[in-house]
Design an enzyme around this catalytic site. Structure first.
Site, PDB file in Angstrom:
ATOM      1  N   PHE A 237       0.804  -1.224   0.000  1.00  0.00           N
ATOM      2  CA  PHE A 237       0.000   0.000   0.000  1.00  0.00           C
ATOM      3  C   PHE A 237       0.836   1.272   0.000  1.00  0.00           C
ATOM      4  O   PHE A 237       0.384   2.322   0.423  1.00  0.00           O
ATOM      5  CB  PHE A 237      -0.971  -0.002   1.186  1.00  0.00           C
ATOM      6  CG  PHE A 237      -1.788  -1.272   1.269  1.00  0.00           C
ATOM      7  CD1 PHE A 237      -2.741  -1.553   0.302  1.00  0.00           C
ATOM      8  CD2 PHE A 237      -1.591  -2.188   2.280  1.00  0.00           C
ATOM      9  CE1 PHE A 237      -3.477  -2.726   0.350  1.00  0.00           C
ATOM     10  CE2 PHE A 237      -2.323  -3.368   2.337  1.00  0.00           C
ATOM     11  CZ  PHE A 237      -3.270  -3.631   1.376  1.00  0.00           C
ATOM     12  N   LYS A 698      -5.081   0.515 -17.736  1.00  0.00           N
ATOM     13  CA  LYS A 698      -4.812   1.803 -17.078  1.00  0.00           C
ATOM     14  C   LYS A 698      -4.461   1.692 -15.597  1.00  0.00           C
ATOM     15  O   LYS A 698      -3.974   2.651 -15.013  1.00  0.00           O
ATOM     16  CB  LYS A 698      -6.019   2.740 -17.228  1.00  0.00           C
ATOM     17  CG  LYS A 698      -6.047   3.450 -18.593  1.00  0.00           C
ATOM     18  CD  LYS A 698      -7.391   4.086 -18.880  1.00  0.00           C
ATOM     19  CE  LYS A 698      -7.603   5.403 -18.201  1.00  0.00           C
ATOM     20  NZ  LYS A 698      -8.860   6.062 -18.682  1.00  0.00           N
ATOM     21  N   GLY A 699      -4.706   0.578 -14.963  1.00  0.00           N
ATOM     22  CA  GLY A 699      -4.315   0.453 -13.544  1.00  0.00           C
ATOM     23  C   GLY A 699      -5.467   0.715 -12.595  1.00  0.00           C
ATOM     24  O   GLY A 699      -6.293   1.591 -12.815  1.00  0.00           O
ATOM     25  N   GLU A 702      -5.167   2.155  -6.974  1.00  0.00           N
ATOM     26  CA  GLU A 702      -5.397   3.242  -6.036  1.00  0.00           C
ATOM     27  C   GLU A 702      -6.705   3.983  -6.219  1.00  0.00           C
ATOM     28  O   GLU A 702      -7.233   4.574  -5.282  1.00  0.00           O
ATOM     29  CB  GLU A 702      -4.202   4.206  -6.078  1.00  0.00           C
ATOM     30  CG  GLU A 702      -3.030   3.570  -5.368  1.00  0.00           C
ATOM     31  CD  GLU A 702      -1.688   4.151  -5.728  1.00  0.00           C
ATOM     32  OE1 GLU A 702      -1.184   4.955  -4.954  1.00  0.00           O
ATOM     33  OE2 GLU A 702      -1.122   3.780  -6.781  1.00  0.00           O
TER      34      GLU A 702
HETATM   35 MO1  MOS Z   1       1.010   3.146  -3.978  1.00  0.00          MO
HETATM   36  S1  MOS Z   1       0.662   4.395  -2.367  1.00  0.00           S
HETATM   37  O1  MOS Z   1       1.914   4.204  -4.957  1.00  0.00           O
HETATM   38  O2  MOS Z   1       1.897   1.805  -3.360  1.00  0.00           O
END
Ligand code: MOS
Length: 744
Positions: A237, A698-699, A702
């Site tokens: 994280f 795109k991921g 987060e």
């Molecule tokens: Mo993420 S906070 O860039 O591991």
């Protein structure tokens, strides 16, 4: 692409549930010694004396390493210091204490019990100095960070003052968020093993290459003398996105003792020495016309850093790109305190920034008597308003539409406290989610083995997100092999290099390299078959063959086929291999790359007790192509769950006298449990991004947390009429009607 997107079970799932997956602290090493880190009990001052005599006399104790006897490192341990990812560490090079819980000694013994006992017997006295701990008082001494995370510190577009004059409807409010600390199930852990001049580190890290380079530089040895191995990570994280003191300390202790050394952090040591989210105070001014058109926006963000290194929570990033407001000012300032250096924590900047921005937008909608969703649509950014570039893709309008429909946004009656069921106040709130779609250079290798299976590998990491699984799918798809005949290897700095697993970039960065390497080795296999007179495919045109389930196969006459193992056997029985590296081209200059989503939250607030329950979240995303529906959905749900925690529960409570966190455990540092998480409805739209990569990924790491705290805060306002601008939203704040620090 038949396998891409399929909800394959995790290829490492059985290993994990049977305990066979080996984490950093679990590698068997002969003569393993156990280290315990001792941390400071004061927040600022110097170590006055160390009495190690009792500790050293205890059975099994091999080393008590303090600043008095630790090996001297190049540049006092600062050789690897290159922020943000190369940290200024605490490596026992001097007697200074910069924060409470800072590493001040390492005790090594033959067993963990002996090391723990000896660590408790170490007598350290300090000369304490008054610590700087009051964020609000210290704001007066804030300074501008130098290009935080490579981005502009401050921005200014249009004519802010003119925009204010054009916008008679104003919001002027301050939003605050607390310090938080990552608490993945697996605390940080390192095993350091020296073999002559070679150092092997089994480390729980989000970046094996980054860890290798940071440790090598810090120790002053060549990078090729360090190997970092990290096959499984119990959550990172962002906290494991850089190498912290304990990694180098383990290497130093292993060198000193001549034994392999294991150093696993204790849960309370997660609070300080290994980063966390800084607190923020964010001042927003919005101005709009009566029809909701934004005319001006100002966002001044303050966050804390440590006294040893500048770190910035980049709250304004989301403000710069979210809405089509022509006149805008954004600023970042940081406030040094005697606490550990903060770091990346899931959507660093976007989590906190979107709470403030999307709360302010909700306040503006209320002021305008306008539907909050309509206000977002009214100011929809058709291009990136800061960069003035088109988006590579943006499905946000569709996210709003689908989300509103699934959630039943139309049932919302505008007035606060207007929806009620018995003694339960019902609130509906929404917010926009967004996160950059990052991509970095990555390399991979693909090797077809004589038994007809394939090894595909990249020096990336699986931080619990499913990298093993999704890269197996990408490789299987490109090779024409069944996924069960592919072994994907990662988490080893000797593999072809890939970026750290941060910034939601691993899938987007690594998948094109895996695909290219796999495609190239597949082409080699085909060429071998076509050139081999013993193959049923001898002389077939290359355009007329494919690989299916590991067999080179004629498209026209599928009965003509040749298995990989036979092709390699006839060619001499050696593996064949290809390596590829992939990176972005100039599309990064031409387009702005972001993922988007819409989050809708329903909260139930008890009218008497003000207890808050998040009854439902509907979240709809445009995040490009998914590699695996199941792992992607899990990851987005994980983001939503953390968003609930950030909204209602999480807070590291700093003792203002001693600079120590008072809730350094999972009993008092509250994160959501099952009872806190009710209905989560996650939808991912079929979005095609033609520019991010050949795979269009795109991921998703987060974006899931972004927008959630604001959606919940907005729902709490709608339920109760109380606007809580200070996270976490606890019942006492609702009961008090909250006391916003409004500066208007
Ligand atoms: Mo993420 S906070 O860039 O591991």
């Amino acid at each position: 692409m038949t396998l891409i997107g399929q909800p394959l079970d995790r290829t490492d799932g059985v290993l994990k549930v049977t305990g066979e997956a080996r984490y950093a602290a679990e590698f068997p090493e002969a003569r393993l010694a156990h280290a315990v880190m001792v941390t400071s009990t004061i927040a600022r001052g110097t170590i006055a004396s160390i009495d190690a005599s009792r500790a050293q006399a205890l059975p099994g104790v091999l080393l008590v390493m303090t600043w008095l006897n630790a090996p001297k490192l190049p540049q006092g341990g600062k050789a690897g210091f290159n922020p943000p990812a190369g940290r200024y560490l605490s490596l026992l090079q001097d007697n200074q204490v910069h924060y409470s819980n800072e590493p001040v000694a390492v005790v090594v013994a033959d067993t963990l019990e002996h090391a723990t006992d000896a660590a408790r017997q170490l007598r350290i006295t300090y000369q304490s100095q008054p610590a700087t701990l009051d964020f609000h008082a210290e704001k007066a001494n804030a300074h501008a960070p130098d290009n935080p995370q490579g981005r502009q510190t401050d921005t200014r577009r249009g004519d802010y003052d003119a925009g204010l004059r054009d916008g008679p409807v104003r919001i002027d409010a301050v939003y605050t968020t607390p310090m938080e600390h990552h608490n993945p199930m697996e605390p940080h852990a390192t095993m350091a093993v020296w073999d002559g001049p070679q150092l092997t580190l089994y480390d729980s890290t989000q970046g094996v290459s980054g860890a290798k380079n940071a440790v090598a530089k810090t120790l002053g040895i060549a990078p090729d003398r360090v190997r970092v191995i990290s096959p499984f990570i119990g959550g990172g994280f962002g906290g494991k996105g850089s190498s912290w003191s304990h990694v180098t300390l383990a290497a130093m202790a292993a060198k000193q003792t001549g034994r392999p050394v294991r150093l696993a952090l204790e849960r309370p040591q997660m609070f300080g020495p290994v980063g966390g989210r800084p607190c923020t105070e964010q001042h927003f001014v919005l101005a709009a016309k009566h029809d909701g058109t934004l005319t001006a926006m100002r966002h001044d963000s303050f966050s804390n850093t440590s006294l040893i290194e500048d770190w910035t929570e980049t709250c304004c990033m989301v403000t710069r790109m979210s809405y089509a407001v022509p006149n805008q000012i954004t600023t970042h300032r940081i406030v040094p305190l005697n606490v550990g250096t903060p770091t990346f924590m899931r959507a660093p900047g976007e989590t906190t920034g979107s709470f403030a921005l999307e709360s302010a937008m909700d306040e503006l909608a209320a002021e305008l008597k306008m539907d909050p969703l309509q206000l977002r649509l009214k100011n929809y950014a058709e291009v990136d308003p800061q960069e003035n570039k088109p988006w590579s893709s943006k499905a946000l309008r569709e996210c709003y539409r689908v989300g509103a429909e699934r959630f039943g946004w139309s049932r919302r009656t505008p007035a606060p406290r207007s929806m009620r069921s018995g003694n339960t106040l019902i609130g509906l709130g929404m917010a926009t989610a967004t996160y950059p779609a990052n991509r970095s250079e990555a390399a991979a290798l693909a090797r077809i083995l004589p038994d007809g299976t394939a090894l595909v590998a990249s020096g990336t990491q699986d931080i619990g997100t499913g990298t093993y699984t999704v890269m197996t799918q990408v490789a299987a798809d490109a090779l024409g092999f069944a996924p069960e005949n592919i072994r994907f290897a990662l988490g080893d700095s000797t593999l072809p290099p890939a970026p750290g697993s941060g910034g939601s970039r691993s899938a987007a960065s690594v998948s094109p390299a895996v695909r290219d390497a796999a495609t190239q080795v597949r082409d080699k296999l085909i060429a071998l078959a076509l050139a081999d007179s013993a193959s049923p495919l001898y002389g077939t045109n290359v355009a007329d063959v494919t690989v299916q389930n590991g067999w080179v196969t004629s498209r026209k006459e599928p009965s003509k086929r040749d298995p990989a193992a036979a092709i390699l056997a006839r060619a001499g029985g050696q593996p064949i291999e290809a390596q590829a590296s992939a990176k972005s081209g100039d599309e990064r200059q031409r387009y702005s790359f972001h993922s988007f989503g819409a989050v809708f939250a329903e909260v139930h607030v008890d009218a008497d007790f003000n207890t808050i329950r998040v009854a439902k979240i509907t979240a709809v995303y445009g995040v490009g192509r998914l590699l695996n529906q199941k792992t992607a959905r899990s990851q987005l749900m994980g983001g939503l769950v953390w968003g609930i925690g950030a909204a209602l529960e999480e807070e590291s409570q700093l003792d203002p006298r001693y600079g120590r966190f008072t809730n350094m455990n999972l009993a008092e540092y509250h994160v959501p449990v099952n009872a806190d998480v009710q209905a989560l409805d996650v939808v991912v739209l079929d979005e095609v991004d033609p520019y991010i990569s050949s795979l269009g990924v795109k991921g998703i790491g987060e974006i899931g947390i972004t927008g959630v705290p604001a959606a919940i805060a907005n729902a709490v306002y709608h339920a109760t009429g109380v606007r809580v601008r200070d996270l976490p939203i606890t019942l006492d704040k609702v009961m008090a009607g909250h006391s916003p620090r409004t500066t208007a």
